[in-house]
Enzyme design. Sequence first.
Site, PDB file in Angstrom:
ATOM      1  N   LYS A 200      40.203  45.840  16.505  1.00  0.00           N
ATOM      2  CA  LYS A 200      39.914  44.964  15.388  1.00  0.00           C
ATOM      3  C   LYS A 200      38.960  43.876  15.867  1.00  0.00           C
ATOM      4  O   LYS A 200      39.167  43.274  16.917  1.00  0.00           O
ATOM      5  CB  LYS A 200      41.199  44.329  14.853  1.00  0.00           C
ATOM      6  CG  LYS A 200      41.002  43.348  13.711  1.00  0.00           C
ATOM      7  CD  LYS A 200      40.537  44.031  12.441  1.00  0.00           C
ATOM      8  CE  LYS A 200      40.418  43.032  11.296  1.00  0.00           C
ATOM      9  NZ  LYS A 200      39.786  43.649  10.115  1.00  0.00           N
ATOM     10  N   ASN A 289      39.990  42.427  35.220  1.00  0.00           N
ATOM     11  CA  ASN A 289      39.011  42.675  36.276  1.00  0.00           C
ATOM     12  C   ASN A 289      39.729  42.612  37.615  1.00  0.00           C
ATOM     13  O   ASN A 289      40.284  41.569  37.987  1.00  0.00           O
ATOM     14  CB  ASN A 289      37.885  41.637  36.228  1.00  0.00           C
ATOM     15  CG  ASN A 289      37.018  41.830  34.996  1.00  0.00           C
ATOM     16  OD1 ASN A 289      36.701  42.948  34.623  1.00  0.00           O
ATOM     17  ND2 ASN A 289      36.669  40.746  34.338  1.00  0.00           N
ATOM     18  N   ARG A 291      39.113  42.279  40.759  1.00  0.00           N
ATOM     19  CA  ARG A 291      38.204  41.821  41.817  1.00  0.00           C
ATOM     20  C   ARG A 291      38.033  40.315  41.697  1.00  0.00           C
ATOM     21  O   ARG A 291      38.555  39.694  40.779  1.00  0.00           O
ATOM     22  CB  ARG A 291      36.835  42.491  41.649  1.00  0.00           C
ATOM     23  CG  ARG A 291      36.294  42.318  40.217  1.00  0.00           C
ATOM     24  CD  ARG A 291      34.843  42.706  40.072  1.00  0.00           C
ATOM     25  NE  ARG A 291      34.418  42.795  38.688  1.00  0.00           N
ATOM     26  CZ  ARG A 291      34.113  41.776  37.907  1.00  0.00           C
ATOM     27  NH1 ARG A 291      34.240  40.546  38.360  1.00  0.00           N
ATOM     28  NH2 ARG A 291      33.713  41.959  36.658  1.00  0.00           N
ATOM     29  N   VAL A 294      32.574  36.317  39.247  1.00  0.00           N
ATOM     30  CA  VAL A 294      31.394  35.479  39.466  1.00  0.00           C
ATOM     31  C   VAL A 294      31.773  34.007  39.361  1.00  0.00           C
ATOM     32  O   VAL A 294      31.340  33.171  40.160  1.00  0.00           O
ATOM     33  CB  VAL A 294      30.289  35.825  38.441  1.00  0.00           C
ATOM     34  CG1 VAL A 294      29.127  34.832  38.530  1.00  0.00           C
ATOM     35  CG2 VAL A 294      29.787  37.250  38.631  1.00  0.00           C
TER      36      VAL A 294
END
Length: 438
Positions: A200, A289, A291, A294
């Site tokens: 959605k 994520n 890892r 950034v």
Amino acid sequence: MKKVLIANRGEIAVRIIRACRELNLKTVAVYSTADAKALHVRLADQAICIGPAPAVKSYLNQAAIITAAKLTHADAIHPGYGFLSENAEFAKKCKQANLTFIGPSAEVIDLMGEKATARQTMMQAGVPVTPGSNQEFTDARIGLAAAKKCGFPVMLKASAGGGGKGMRVIKTAAEFLHEFSLAQNEAQNAFSDGHMYVEKYLTHPRHIEVQILADNYGQVMAVGERDCTIQQHHQKVIEEAPAICLEPQIRQKILGVAVKAAAQIHYTGAGTIEFLLADAQHFYFMEMNTRIQVEHPITELTSGVDLVKWQLKIANKEHLPQEMNSKTANFAMECRINAFSAGKISGLHLPGGLGIRVDTALYQGYIVPPDYDSMIAKIIAYGQSRQEVIKRLQLALDETAIIGIQTNLNFLLQVLAESDFQQENTDINWLDHLSSGI
């Protein structure tokens, strides 16, 4: 663990080398022929060329990287972000080669890497997820049925995706089949995987993510949250911490949900669980994520926790403490500096002073190659309030000079000056609408 090979380049490779030095770990840099004179190559204890400029023949060449680790007698590999950092096959190959992969297990990477599977896993853990398809699909007709069930508008996404690839906002059933074909082709080209799913579409959400650390003994902690709402074409541009849009009760709830989710999947290392904040009271899981991110510096500055050092410590089987709280600042904000062209840095002045941090691999005379991601630096400001930090960041960007290539410095200054940005009257679509008028 005595020697770490960094399977990456640029500012994150430099950041990892510095953390290793603090922990008295030897380092090995790998590089492509385009990066022979890169800063990470100069800073590492050893360096080894792994192939030509194209990433698929160097930084994505799993066999070459593992061979480099063996040749240099490294006993661990840090993948940074991007490239092979969320590649379950690579994590598995590291284990088979008796190399410590600095990150979660291949099984966890695999579980969270497929977006539809990740949604299913989070639902089982009791984490709120955006209404959408319960399974991935490759057939447009199945997708259309799922879209109709959750109601238009919908967000069509590549199951193996990231960075906005294979993603489309679809407003009506009439345009679904055409947009599905375009998005699936894009996903196939980018990830060699045409599996899709739908969610959605939330009209005015903010993007909130929670930084977690987890050791090998079941200890999981939420280090803090970030607001990554300022995005252009689904790519983050400016990030801030903490997310001051959150009410205290919702902050505690979202941090608690993230810890529970990480514990449920037996996560280890540093990871980020991303949510969409629909309104003041409702948030939904988006993805995880597996890892370092950034934007990790803004959490480091507002928590006092060195996330990269803790990645290394956890991989070395150290225990997390019961709590960590030694923050440097109340607030921090990061701008991503992107290059719009390749070329030689003929002049360079980077900002400094109270409340400024710069993460970069640039130096005067360095030649920015055309082969990799466009981000060349991160300029971070920190201080006691959001208003103070915005002012420091404006002054820092204004002071920055990168001569010889084109960058987005002026664009960032324009964004920071916008009244809607300063008053936090934004959502994840705000910058795209603003960009069309700049």
